[in-house]
Write a protein that holds these residues in place. Structure first.
Motif, PDB file in Angstrom:
ATOM      1  N   LEU A 196      36.886   4.190  83.999  1.00  0.00           N
ATOM      2  CA  LEU A 196      35.616   4.921  83.990  1.00  0.00           C
ATOM      3  C   LEU A 196      34.466   4.051  84.488  1.00  0.00           C
ATOM      4  O   LEU A 196      34.392   2.867  84.152  1.00  0.00           O
ATOM      5  CB  LEU A 196      35.280   5.386  82.564  1.00  0.00           C
ATOM      6  CG  LEU A 196      36.274   6.324  81.893  1.00  0.00           C
ATOM      7  CD1 LEU A 196      35.805   6.661  80.473  1.00  0.00           C
ATOM      8  CD2 LEU A 196      36.447   7.596  82.704  1.00  0.00           C
ATOM      9  N   PRO A 197      33.548   4.621  85.272  1.00  0.00           N
ATOM     10  CA  PRO A 197      32.323   3.881  85.593  1.00  0.00           C
ATOM     11  C   PRO A 197      31.484   3.691  84.330  1.00  0.00           C
ATOM     12  O   PRO A 197      31.622   4.440  83.360  1.00  0.00           O
ATOM     13  CB  PRO A 197      31.608   4.775  86.606  1.00  0.00           C
ATOM     14  CG  PRO A 197      32.189   6.130  86.440  1.00  0.00           C
ATOM     15  CD  PRO A 197      33.574   5.953  85.885  1.00  0.00           C
ATOM     16  N   ARG A 198      30.615   2.692  84.372  1.00  0.00           N
ATOM     17  CA  ARG A 198      29.914   2.276  83.154  1.00  0.00           C
ATOM     18  C   ARG A 198      29.125   3.423  82.520  1.00  0.00           C
ATOM     19  O   ARG A 198      29.126   3.583  81.299  1.00  0.00           O
ATOM     20  CB  ARG A 198      28.986   1.090  83.453  1.00  0.00           C
ATOM     21  CG  ARG A 198      28.351   0.468  82.216  1.00  0.00           C
ATOM     22  CD  ARG A 198      27.676  -0.852  82.572  1.00  0.00           C
ATOM     23  NE  ARG A 198      26.748  -0.669  83.668  1.00  0.00           N
ATOM     24  CZ  ARG A 198      25.416  -0.700  83.554  1.00  0.00           C
ATOM     25  NH1 ARG A 198      24.861  -0.960  82.390  1.00  0.00           N
ATOM     26  NH2 ARG A 198      24.653  -0.500  84.591  1.00  0.00           N
ATOM     27  N   ALA A 199      28.456   4.233  83.340  1.00  0.00           N
ATOM     28  CA  ALA A 199      27.635   5.306  82.756  1.00  0.00           C
ATOM     29  C   ALA A 199      28.508   6.295  81.978  1.00  0.00           C
ATOM     30  O   ALA A 199      28.113   6.783  80.915  1.00  0.00           O
ATOM     31  CB  ALA A 199      26.862   6.023  83.853  1.00  0.00           C
ATOM     32  N   THR A 200      29.691   6.575  82.498  1.00  0.00           N
ATOM     33  CA  THR A 200      30.592   7.510  81.825  1.00  0.00           C
ATOM     34  C   THR A 200      31.166   6.872  80.560  1.00  0.00           C
ATOM     35  O   THR A 200      31.239   7.514  79.501  1.00  0.00           O
ATOM     36  CB  THR A 200      31.733   7.915  82.770  1.00  0.00           C
ATOM     37  OG1 THR A 200      31.170   8.301  84.022  1.00  0.00           O
ATOM     38  CG2 THR A 200      32.541   9.058  82.195  1.00  0.00           C
ATOM     39  N   ALA A 201      31.578   5.609  80.684  1.00  0.00           N
ATOM     40  CA  ALA A 201      32.113   4.902  79.514  1.00  0.00           C
ATOM     41  C   ALA A 201      31.049   4.803  78.431  1.00  0.00           C
ATOM     42  O   ALA A 201      31.331   4.945  77.238  1.00  0.00           O
ATOM     43  CB  ALA A 201      32.603   3.511  79.916  1.00  0.00           C
ATOM     44  N   ARG A 202      29.792   4.569  78.852  1.00  0.00           N
ATOM     45  CA  ARG A 202      28.688   4.483  77.891  1.00  0.00           C
ATOM     46  C   ARG A 202      28.509   5.819  77.171  1.00  0.00           C
ATOM     47  O   ARG A 202      28.442   5.850  75.940  1.00  0.00           O
ATOM     48  CB  ARG A 202      27.394   4.113  78.629  1.00  0.00           C
ATOM     49  CG  ARG A 202      26.132   4.416  77.838  1.00  0.00           C
ATOM     50  CD  ARG A 202      24.873   3.973  78.561  1.00  0.00           C
ATOM     51  NE  ARG A 202      24.696   2.533  78.408  1.00  0.00           N
ATOM     52  CZ  ARG A 202      23.559   1.883  78.680  1.00  0.00           C
ATOM     53  NH1 ARG A 202      22.509   2.523  79.118  1.00  0.00           N
ATOM     54  NH2 ARG A 202      23.476   0.586  78.498  1.00  0.00           N
ATOM     55  N   ALA A 203      28.462   6.895  77.940  1.00  0.00           N
ATOM     56  CA  ALA A 203      28.239   8.207  77.327  1.00  0.00           C
ATOM     57  C   ALA A 203      29.364   8.549  76.357  1.00  0.00           C
ATOM     58  O   ALA A 203      29.118   9.070  75.260  1.00  0.00           O
ATOM     59  CB  ALA A 203      28.121   9.263  78.424  1.00  0.00           C
ATOM     60  N   GLU A 204      30.585   8.212  76.752  1.00  0.00           N
ATOM     61  CA  GLU A 204      31.718   8.518  75.879  1.00  0.00           C
ATOM     62  C   GLU A 204      31.667   7.672  74.600  1.00  0.00           C
ATOM     63  O   GLU A 204      31.935   8.169  73.499  1.00  0.00           O
ATOM     64  CB  GLU A 204      33.033   8.276  76.626  1.00  0.00           C
ATOM     65  CG  GLU A 204      34.235   8.767  75.857  1.00  0.00           C
ATOM     66  CD  GLU A 204      35.536   8.559  76.633  1.00  0.00           C
ATOM     67  OE1 GLU A 204      35.610   8.985  77.797  1.00  0.00           O
ATOM     68  OE2 GLU A 204      36.452   7.960  76.050  1.00  0.00           O
ATOM     69  N   ALA A 205      31.313   6.408  74.749  1.00  0.00           N
ATOM     70  CA  ALA A 205      31.218   5.538  73.571  1.00  0.00           C
ATOM     71  C   ALA A 205      30.131   6.035  72.617  1.00  0.00           C
ATOM     72  O   ALA A 205      30.343   6.111  71.403  1.00  0.00           O
ATOM     73  CB  ALA A 205      30.944   4.095  73.995  1.00  0.00           C
ATOM     74  N   ILE A 206      28.975   6.388  73.172  1.00  0.00           N
ATOM     75  CA  ILE A 206      27.880   6.887  72.319  1.00  0.00           C
ATOM     76  C   ILE A 206      28.329   8.137  71.580  1.00  0.00           C
ATOM     77  O   ILE A 206      28.098   8.291  70.376  1.00  0.00           O
ATOM     78  CB  ILE A 206      26.631   7.196  73.178  1.00  0.00           C
ATOM     79  CG1 ILE A 206      26.049   5.905  73.764  1.00  0.00           C
ATOM     80  CG2 ILE A 206      25.573   7.938  72.359  1.00  0.00           C
ATOM     81  CD1 ILE A 206      24.957   6.143  74.800  1.00  0.00           C
ATOM     82  N   PRO A 215      26.346  -0.944  89.790  1.00  0.00           N
ATOM     83  CA  PRO A 215      26.015  -0.401  88.462  1.00  0.00           C
ATOM     84  C   PRO A 215      27.193   0.226  87.735  1.00  0.00           C
ATOM     85  O   PRO A 215      27.113   0.439  86.520  1.00  0.00           O
ATOM     86  CB  PRO A 215      24.948   0.662  88.782  1.00  0.00           C
ATOM     87  CG  PRO A 215      25.147   1.018  90.205  1.00  0.00           C
ATOM     88  CD  PRO A 215      25.663  -0.225  90.883  1.00  0.00           C
ATOM     89  N   ASP A 216      28.269   0.515  88.460  1.00  0.00           N
ATOM     90  CA  ASP A 216      29.423   1.132  87.799  1.00  0.00           C
ATOM     91  C   ASP A 216      30.295   0.135  87.048  1.00  0.00           C
ATOM     92  O   ASP A 216      31.176   0.537  86.276  1.00  0.00           O
ATOM     93  CB  ASP A 216      30.291   1.865  88.831  1.00  0.00           C
ATOM     94  CG  ASP A 216      29.647   3.158  89.292  1.00  0.00           C
ATOM     95  OD1 ASP A 216      28.685   3.615  88.633  1.00  0.00           O
ATOM     96  OD2 ASP A 216      30.103   3.711  90.313  1.00  0.00           O
ATOM     97  N   LEU A 217      30.070  -1.146  87.270  1.00  0.00           N
ATOM     98  CA  LEU A 217      30.892  -2.138  86.567  1.00  0.00           C
ATOM     99  C   LEU A 217      30.614  -2.076  85.071  1.00  0.00           C
ATOM    100  O   LEU A 217      29.464  -1.996  84.642  1.00  0.00           O
ATOM    101  CB  LEU A 217      30.591  -3.546  87.078  1.00  0.00           C
ATOM    102  CG  LEU A 217      31.061  -3.881  88.496  1.00  0.00           C
ATOM    103  CD1 LEU A 217      30.579  -5.272  88.870  1.00  0.00           C
ATOM    104  CD2 LEU A 217      32.586  -3.785  88.591  1.00  0.00           C
TER     105      LEU A 217
END
Ligand SMILES: [Ca+2]
Ligand SMILES: [Ca+2]
Ligand SMILES: [Ca+2]
Length: 494
Positions: free
Chosen positions: A73-83, A449-451
């Motif tokens: 997952l790109p970082r923004a997606t991983a972030r949203a999922e984690a939140i 930014p996706d890292l």
């Protein structure tokens, strides 16, 4: 087992409840950290962090397992999922805990870790440990903090011109980590760095254009316009004093900020990521650390710089590691100077919290010859005594620091009122090494930014210039950070 425990607690509570006063020694539960027992011996109430049962990544291998799950997952997606997962756990399990805490002061629900902090009595503790959703309780003293009085806000955030070093002098530590070569590829634009420090001087010409502005908040009207729980938090928040005033009485945060984002407006380029933005958060407690990570995630921050070091947290180190791991899962690259304790502390306690946490990029210090400085904290770090983790046993331990940079002295430092401090003043320390690595992380994320946070950490480590004996070591980590090599590796350019 759980049923037996509950019964035992109920019986003891009943025996004590005739006149409401405890009649025997404190009830011992496997859910109570030893720190709670000690605090109760000294006082009738104790400030605690109540850890709930379900966590996103609790335990020695939990973050690695999470990383495997979200690797694609790109970082923004991983972030949203984690939140989303973090907040769902909090919503599901905190209500019965909050019910018990009704009437207790200082109740603060958290979501970056599924936990609630509060000031509780012995009787409330007995009720808490009987709740299935309670996993563990740490004592977490609310320290009054030792801060200089804030001075009034004087800065007016300006519109920033694009960074151009031009013919301005560049501090030699930036040359050594090859920041100028990296600036051909990235200057940190679009990246937000959260500064966990004692605030900064917002009026310095090098910083004034770099200050993040909370788009939903109106300054100075006494209202929490964006409804995030903080009144007038335009550039961050001072959680230690419950104040939106982020202007520090001391210079430390300004020094660090200059290394992060100083763009040379006042004459000399000191900052690794001169087009990045910065927000300021000041913390005094373990709970504040969690709140600061929540704030940084909510603000869309990418990097967190922590130029501080806390000793003697015992099992609470595990709470910090949990919060740091969750923050990484939620997209934050965490960096911390390794500390300056090589001459006055034994290993394995020279690197403490947060720099000793595996997911935090711990940054040691070298001189211009690549030799570790006499003061730079040495690893290893042990985690085998820490509840829920119990990894990295001595003698090998966890090798730290992870990388190295230049703690000084000898290069110019931002002078809070304006201009720069003479390079010969001898200001030095790994408080300055950490932000060099944080700046490199900002350069990377500006163009890649996706890292994910752990990928950024890996790139900074794998592109470091090895010094001393080959490979990673407990004085200089993987070596001296190389901004140009790191940005090239992140973008796949040769
Ligand atoms: Ca607000
Ligand atoms: Ca306001
Ligand atoms: Ca080496």
């Amino acid at each position: 087992m759980r049923l037996l425990l509950r019964l035992l607690i109920t019986a003891v509570t009943a025996a004590c409840s005739d006149d409401g006063a405890p009649t025997g020694p404190p009830q011992v539960s496997s859910k109570l950290d030893e720190s709670v027992q000690s605090a109760l011996r000294a006082s009738d109430t104790v400030d605690v962090i109540v850890l709930a049962r379900t966590q996103l990544a609790l335990g020695a291998t939990a973050l690695e397992e999470h990383i495997e799950d979200v690797a694609s997952l790109p970082r923004a997606t991983a972030r949203a999922e984690a939140i989303s997962r973090l907040q769902a756990s909090a919503a599901a399990e905190q209500p019965p805990i909050l019910t018990v805490l009704q009437g207790s002061p200082l109740v603060r629900p958290l979501w970056i870790a599924n936990a609630v902090s509060a000031r509780v009595t012995r009787e409330t503790l007995d009720e808490l440990v009987a709740v299935d959703e309670v996993r563990y309780v740490y004592a977490s003293p609310v320290n009054p903090g030792d801060f200089a009085a804030p001075i009034p806000f004087t800065g007016v955030p300006g519109i920033k011109a694009p960074f151009d070093a031009g013919s301005k002098p560049v501090a030699w530590n930036l040359e050594e980590i090859r920041a100028p070569e990296a600036w051909d590829m990235s200057t940190g634009e679009g990246v937000l760095i959260a500064l966990l420090d004692i605030g900064l001087n917002t009026a310095h010409p090098d910083l004034v254009g770099a200050l993040w502005v909370n788009p939903g908040e109106v300054a100075g009207n006494g209202m929490d316009d964006d409804n995030n729980g903080y009144v007038d938090d335009v550039h961050g928040y001072d959680l230690a004093r419950a104040s939106p005033n982020i202007v520090a009485g001391g210079p430390h945060g300004a020094y660090v900020s200059g290394i992060l984002v100083g763009d040379g407006s006042d004459g000399t380029v000191l900052g690794v990521a001169p087009d990045a933005e910065i927000l300021s958060l000041t913390i005094a407690t373990d709970t504040d650390f969690a709140l600061a990570m929540e704030y940084a995630v909510d603000a869309g921050a990418d990097v967190v710089n922590m130029s501080f070091s806390i000793p003697n947290l015992a099992n609470l180190r595990g709470f910090w590691r949990l919060v740091a791991d969750h923050a990484a899962a939620a997209g934050l690259v965490l960096t911390s100077g390794a500390g300056n304790f090589a001459q006055n502390r034994p290993t394995p306690v020279q690197l403490r919290i947060p720099e000793g946490i595996p997911s935090v990029l711990g940054v040691g210090g070298v001189d211009r010859d690549g030799q570790p400085t006499s003061f730079s904290s040495r690893g290893p770090v042990e985690w085998s005594t820490v509840r829920f983790y119990e990894d990295h046993p001595l003698p090998q331990g966890l090798m730290k620091p992870d990388v190295a940079a230049f703690p000084g002295p000898g290069y110019p430092i931002l002078d809070p009122p304006g201009g720069y401090i003479d390079p010969n003043t001898g200001v030095a320390g790994n408080s300055f090494s950490g932000p060099q690595a944080a700046g490199v992380a900002a350069l990377i994320l500006s163009v890649a930014p996706d890292l994910n946070a752990w990928e950024v950490k890996d790139i900074i480590e794998s592109t470091a210039t090895d010094v001393g004996p080959p490979g990673k070591h407990n004085d200089t980590g993987w070596g001296v950070i190389d901004a140009a090599a790191a940005v090239s590796a992140a973008t796949g350019s040769p």
